[in-house]
Design a protein around this motif. Sequence first.
Motif, PDB file in Angstrom:
ATOM      1  N   GLY A  52       0.774  -1.333   0.151  1.00 42.97           N
ATOM      2  CA  GLY A  52       0.035   0.020   0.090  1.00 42.97           C
ATOM      3  C   GLY A  52       0.765   1.258  -0.020  1.00 42.97           C
ATOM      4  N   ALA A  53       0.091   2.416  -0.198  1.00 43.08           N
ATOM      5  CA  ALA A  53       1.020   3.510  -0.351  1.00 43.08           C
ATOM      6  C   ALA A  53       0.950   4.079   1.255  1.00 43.08           C
ATOM      7  N   ARG A  54       1.917   5.220   1.126  1.00 43.94           N
ATOM      8  CA  ARG A  54       2.113   5.931   2.498  1.00 43.94           C
ATOM      9  C   ARG A  54       1.135   6.774   2.992  1.00 43.94           C
ATOM     10  N   THR A  55       0.501   6.586   4.276  1.00 39.66           N
ATOM     11  CA  THR A  55      -0.599   7.538   4.636  1.00 39.66           C
ATOM     12  C   THR A  55       0.077   9.088   4.685  1.00 39.66           C
ATOM     13  N   LEU A  56      -1.039   9.856   4.473  1.00 33.20           N
ATOM     14  CA  LEU A  56      -0.442  11.493   4.581  1.00 33.20           C
ATOM     15  C   LEU A  56      -0.824  11.915   6.033  1.00 33.20           C
ATOM     16  N   SER A  57       0.159  12.537   6.684  1.00 32.58           N
ATOM     17  CA  SER A  57      -0.033  13.307   8.079  1.00 32.58           C
ATOM     18  C   SER A  57      -1.179  14.410   7.993  1.00 32.58           C
ATOM     19  N   LYS A  58      -1.715  14.778   9.011  1.00 30.77           N
ATOM     20  CA  LYS A  58      -2.601  15.737   9.238  1.00 30.77           C
ATOM     21  C   LYS A  58      -2.023  16.971   8.586  1.00 30.77           C
TER      22      LYS A  58
ATOM     23  N   GLU B 163       0.062  17.348   6.265  1.00 30.27           N
ATOM     24  CA  GLU B 163       0.192  17.266   4.618  1.00 30.27           C
ATOM     25  C   GLU B 163      -1.303  17.536   4.108  1.00 30.27           C
ATOM     26  N   VAL B 164      -2.514  16.844   4.691  1.00 32.23           N
ATOM     27  CA  VAL B 164      -3.772  17.113   4.118  1.00 32.23           C
ATOM     28  C   VAL B 164      -4.289  18.366   4.214  1.00 32.23           C
TER      29      VAL B 164
END
Length: 185
Positions: A28-34, A36-37
């Motif tokens: 899976g892809a790396r999750t974005l931090s708050k 970055e969102v």
Amino acid sequence: MSSMSATDKPKTKGTLRTSRASSGLVHGARTLSKGEVVGIFLLLLFLVLTLSMPLRTFAQQRSDLAETRANIARMESRIAELEREKELYSDPAYAEEQARLRLGLIKPGETPFRILDPALGEEPVTNHPGEARQSDKAWYTALWDSISIPVETKPTVPNPGRDQATRPESLPTIPDDVHNGQGQQ
């Protein structure tokens, strides 16, 4: 070293690298931090706000352009209508006819006749049998009655001929050639 084949080493290293690279994609892809969102959201909001004003201006200019084109077409048709009317008034017979119809002008030696509509005039005043004649009263009583008793007014009958004749578009106009002395006879 000669016992080991040269091809064994690179295959093992190559297969390991491939398995590591493919393992990151498979899981899976790396999750974005708050942060970055929020940054992406602010960037999208900035782009929307930046593009909304020029798009609104563009739409306004397009509607103004369409309105101006419609106005130009309307004015061109009005100009054509006025040109036709100008051509009519350049004909002396038409100008004379309009002077006769609109202004009631006549040529020297002609006898004018005016036909009046009986509905236009007021009805003659008649005394009703129950009313006393004013001559039967004393002058001071007649004077007092004329001041104290309100006069009964009859409702006016609408006159479509007068209404039509007094509309601004029906009022007579004098052509330019009459001012210059060309239209006189």
